[in-house]
Design an enzyme around this catalytic site. Structure first.
Site, PDB file in Angstrom:
ATOM      1  N   ARG A   1      -0.956 -17.678   9.204  1.00  0.00           N
ATOM      2  CA  ARG A   1      -1.716 -17.297   8.138  1.00  0.00           C
ATOM      3  C   ARG A   1      -2.125 -18.495   7.458  1.00  0.00           C
ATOM      4  NH1 ARG A   1      -1.026 -11.601   7.080  1.00  0.00           N
ATOM      5  NH2 ARG A   1      -3.711 -11.898   4.826  1.00  0.00           N
TER       6      ARG A   1
ATOM      7  N   HIS B   1      -3.887  -8.052  -4.274  1.00  0.00           N
ATOM      8  CA  HIS B   1      -3.145  -8.416  -2.499  1.00  0.00           C
ATOM      9  C   HIS B   1      -2.291  -9.497  -2.945  1.00  0.00           C
ATOM     10  CE1 HIS B   1      -5.389  -4.643  -0.648  1.00  0.00           C
ATOM     11  NE2 HIS B   1      -4.619  -4.091  -1.787  1.00  0.00           N
TER      12      HIS B   1
ATOM     13  N   THR C   1     -15.856  -5.808   2.743  1.00  0.00           N
ATOM     14  CA  THR C   1     -14.821  -4.482   2.448  1.00  0.00           C
ATOM     15  C   THR C   1     -14.612  -3.564   3.307  1.00  0.00           C
ATOM     16  OG1 THR C   1     -12.717  -3.465   1.291  1.00  0.00           O
ATOM     17  CG2 THR C   1     -15.323  -3.734   0.303  1.00  0.00           C
TER      18      THR C   1
ATOM     19  N   CYS D   1      18.908 -17.796  -5.046  1.00  0.00           N
ATOM     20  CA  CYS D   1      20.271 -16.662  -5.057  1.00  0.00           C
ATOM     21  C   CYS D   1      21.017 -17.077  -3.477  1.00  0.00           C
ATOM     22  CB  CYS D   1      19.628 -14.645  -5.284  1.00  0.00           C
ATOM     23  SG  CYS D   1      18.740 -14.304  -4.182  1.00  0.00           S
TER      24      CYS D   1
ATOM     25  N   CYS E   1      10.970 -14.918  -4.130  1.00  0.00           N
ATOM     26  CA  CYS E   1      12.483 -14.427  -3.842  1.00  0.00           C
ATOM     27  C   CYS E   1      12.068 -12.359  -3.069  1.00  0.00           C
ATOM     28  CB  CYS E   1      13.331 -13.899  -4.831  1.00  0.00           C
ATOM     29  SG  CYS E   1      15.071 -13.192  -3.557  1.00  0.00           S
TER      30      CYS E   1
HETATM   31  P1  OAD Z   1     -10.904  -5.506   6.039  1.00  0.00           P
HETATM   32  O1  OAD Z   1     -10.532  -6.392   7.483  1.00  0.00           O
HETATM   33  O2  OAD Z   1     -10.683  -3.782   6.734  1.00  0.00           O
HETATM   34  O3  OAD Z   1     -12.871  -5.313   5.928  1.00  0.00           O
HETATM   35  C1  OAD Z   1     -13.542  -6.185   6.779  1.00  0.00           C
HETATM   36  C2  OAD Z   1     -15.023  -6.262   6.370  1.00  0.00           C
HETATM   37  O4  OAD Z   1     -15.530  -7.511   5.873  1.00  0.00           O
HETATM   38  C3  OAD Z   1     -15.016  -5.265   7.548  1.00  0.00           C
HETATM   39  O5  OAD Z   1     -16.027  -3.817   7.317  1.00  0.00           O
HETATM   40  C4  OAD Z   1     -16.479  -5.957   8.306  1.00  0.00           C
HETATM   41  O6  OAD Z   1     -17.438  -5.317   8.804  1.00  0.00           O
HETATM   42  C5  OAD Z   1     -16.722  -6.682   7.220  1.00  0.00           C
HETATM   43  N1  OAD Z   1     -17.671  -8.227   7.847  1.00  0.00           N
HETATM   44  C6  OAD Z   1     -16.751  -9.420   8.171  1.00  0.00           C
HETATM   45  N2  OAD Z   1     -18.082 -10.145   8.241  1.00  0.00           N
HETATM   46  C7  OAD Z   1     -18.658 -10.636   6.950  1.00  0.00           C
HETATM   47  C8  OAD Z   1     -19.309 -11.207   6.968  1.00  0.00           C
HETATM   48  N3  OAD Z   1     -19.496 -12.567   7.291  1.00  0.00           N
HETATM   49  N4  OAD Z   1     -19.705 -10.801   5.921  1.00  0.00           N
HETATM   50  C9  OAD Z   1     -19.797  -9.993   5.089  1.00  0.00           C
HETATM   51  N5  OAD Z   1     -19.138  -8.761   5.083  1.00  0.00           N
HETATM   52  C10 OAD Z   1     -18.225  -8.982   6.306  1.00  0.00           C
HETATM   53  O7  OAD Z   1     -10.585  -6.468   5.211  1.00  0.00           O
HETATM   54  P2  OAD Z   1     -10.590  -5.148   3.687  1.00  0.00           P
HETATM   55  O8  OAD Z   1     -11.493  -4.478   3.425  1.00  0.00           O
HETATM   56  O9  OAD Z   1     -10.445  -6.543   2.732  1.00  0.00           O
HETATM   57  O10 OAD Z   1      -4.399  -5.269   2.836  1.00  0.00           O
HETATM   58  O11 OAD Z   1      -8.535  -4.837   3.938  1.00  0.00           O
HETATM   59  C11 OAD Z   1      -8.583  -4.004   2.665  1.00  0.00           C
HETATM   60  C12 OAD Z   1      -6.644  -4.439   3.117  1.00  0.00           C
HETATM   61  O12 OAD Z   1      -6.720  -3.987   3.488  1.00  0.00           O
HETATM   62  C13 OAD Z   1      -6.525  -6.343   3.037  1.00  0.00           C
HETATM   63  O13 OAD Z   1      -6.432  -6.517   2.013  1.00  0.00           O
HETATM   64  C14 OAD Z   1      -5.012  -6.524   3.746  1.00  0.00           C
HETATM   65  C15 OAD Z   1      -5.284  -5.479   4.870  1.00  0.00           C
HETATM   66  O14 OAD Z   1      -4.717  -4.729   5.265  1.00  0.00           O
HETATM   67  C16 OAD Z   1      -3.179  -6.186   2.099  1.00  0.00           C
HETATM   68  O15 OAD Z   1      -3.314  -6.819   2.942  1.00  0.00           O
HETATM   69  C17 OAD Z   1      -1.877  -5.276   1.486  1.00  0.00           C
END
Ligand code: OAD
Length: 253
Positions: free
Chosen positions: A72, A121, A197, A159, A129
């Protein structure tokens, strides 16, 4: 979205003394960084979060988890900010008070020129570490270490135990200070802009929920919709298409 609605949205943002922008993986999708929950292209459609993104998974299979994050890191390293990131940075420059809060672990907002970004995040480019052996996360510069790429994770230079990426995994706490600043801002801001999101991961998702509960304007930029689109003002477009139009209108107000 017609020009009148774009102008009205720009006007709402301009009239709000304090704006919170809350971004997720979709903000970086047009830069080629995969999201988590999009049905076909999202990472969690192909990989199991419980096997890759928890401290328990890392303990059980540190090499698998480290190598997945290296993969990634490669995706993020090759990515460049898109027009949506650039428009958000422009809003931060033109508006007197904007707090940008992201769930993303890439630095594309910074690369686009955003002066300040609260990373809920963590940051995937950073390494620390696993045991925080030097106290609160002491970052380690991977480029200064020599290690066998087959024999991963590399050892902590302090460590000798495992290094890990500086991201927040499921079952881990977010930084208290960062979360407090984000929640305080959500309690006080006059408008919110959610971008890309799904709004399902807590505690981050509380940020727009606070805005909605307070009855302030909350815009949700998401081509497929989020769990909050119905309650917010939903803009069903990719961020890189709609946000530059909003900022073009904003600049002309
Ligand atoms: P998600 O993958 O859950 O959601 C991404 C959103 O972006 C979806 O609702 C899509 O419809 C939308 N999307 C896709 N393409 C887009 C575009 N071009 N413009 C605007 N929106 C678009 O991602 P997050 O909500 O960021 O956590 O997920 C939250 C957390 O879940 C992340 O930070 C990560 C993950 O597990 C950790 O790593 C702790």
């Amino acid at each position: 979205m017609d020009e009148k609605s774009v102008r009205e949205m720009a006007q709402t943002l301009k009239d709000a003394p304090f704006v919170v922008v809350f971004t997720g993986a979709g903000a970086s999708a047009e830069s080629g960084v995969p999201t988590f929950r999009d049905a076909l292209t999202g990472l969690w459609a192909k990989y199991d979060a419980q096997e890759l993104a928890t401290p328990q998974a890392f303990r059980a299979n540190p090499k698998l988890v480290w190598d997945w994050y290296q993969f990634r890191r490669g995706l993020v390293n090759n990515a460049r900010p898109n027009a949506g990131h650039i428009a958000i940075a422009q809003l931060q420059r033109l508006h007197p008070r904007v707090l940008l809060v992201t769930q993303n672990v890439d630095d594309l907002h910074e690369q686009a020129g955003s002066p300040r970004v609260l990373h809920l995040h963590g940051n995937i480019a950073e390494t620390k570490c696993f045991y925080d052996c030097q106290g609160e996360p002491t970052l380690v510069d991977l480029t200064e270490l020599t290690f066998d790429p087959e024999d991963t994770p590399p050892p902590c230079p302090h460590c000798g135990r495992w290094l890990r990426p500086n991201v927040v995994w499921f079952n881990e706490r977010l930084s208290y200070d960062i979360l407090e600043e984000a929640f305080n801002a959500s309690d006080r801001c006059n408008a919110m802009l959610m971008v890309g999101t799904s709004g399902v991961v807590h505690p981050a998702a509380r940020i727009p929920m606070i805005g909605l509960a307070r009855g302030i304007p909350v815009f949700d930029v998401n081509p497929h919709g989020s769990t909050l689109s119905e309650q917010a003002t939903w803009l069903p477009y990719p961020a890189g298409e709609i946000l530059p139009r909003v900022m073009e209108a904003y600049a002309q107000l």
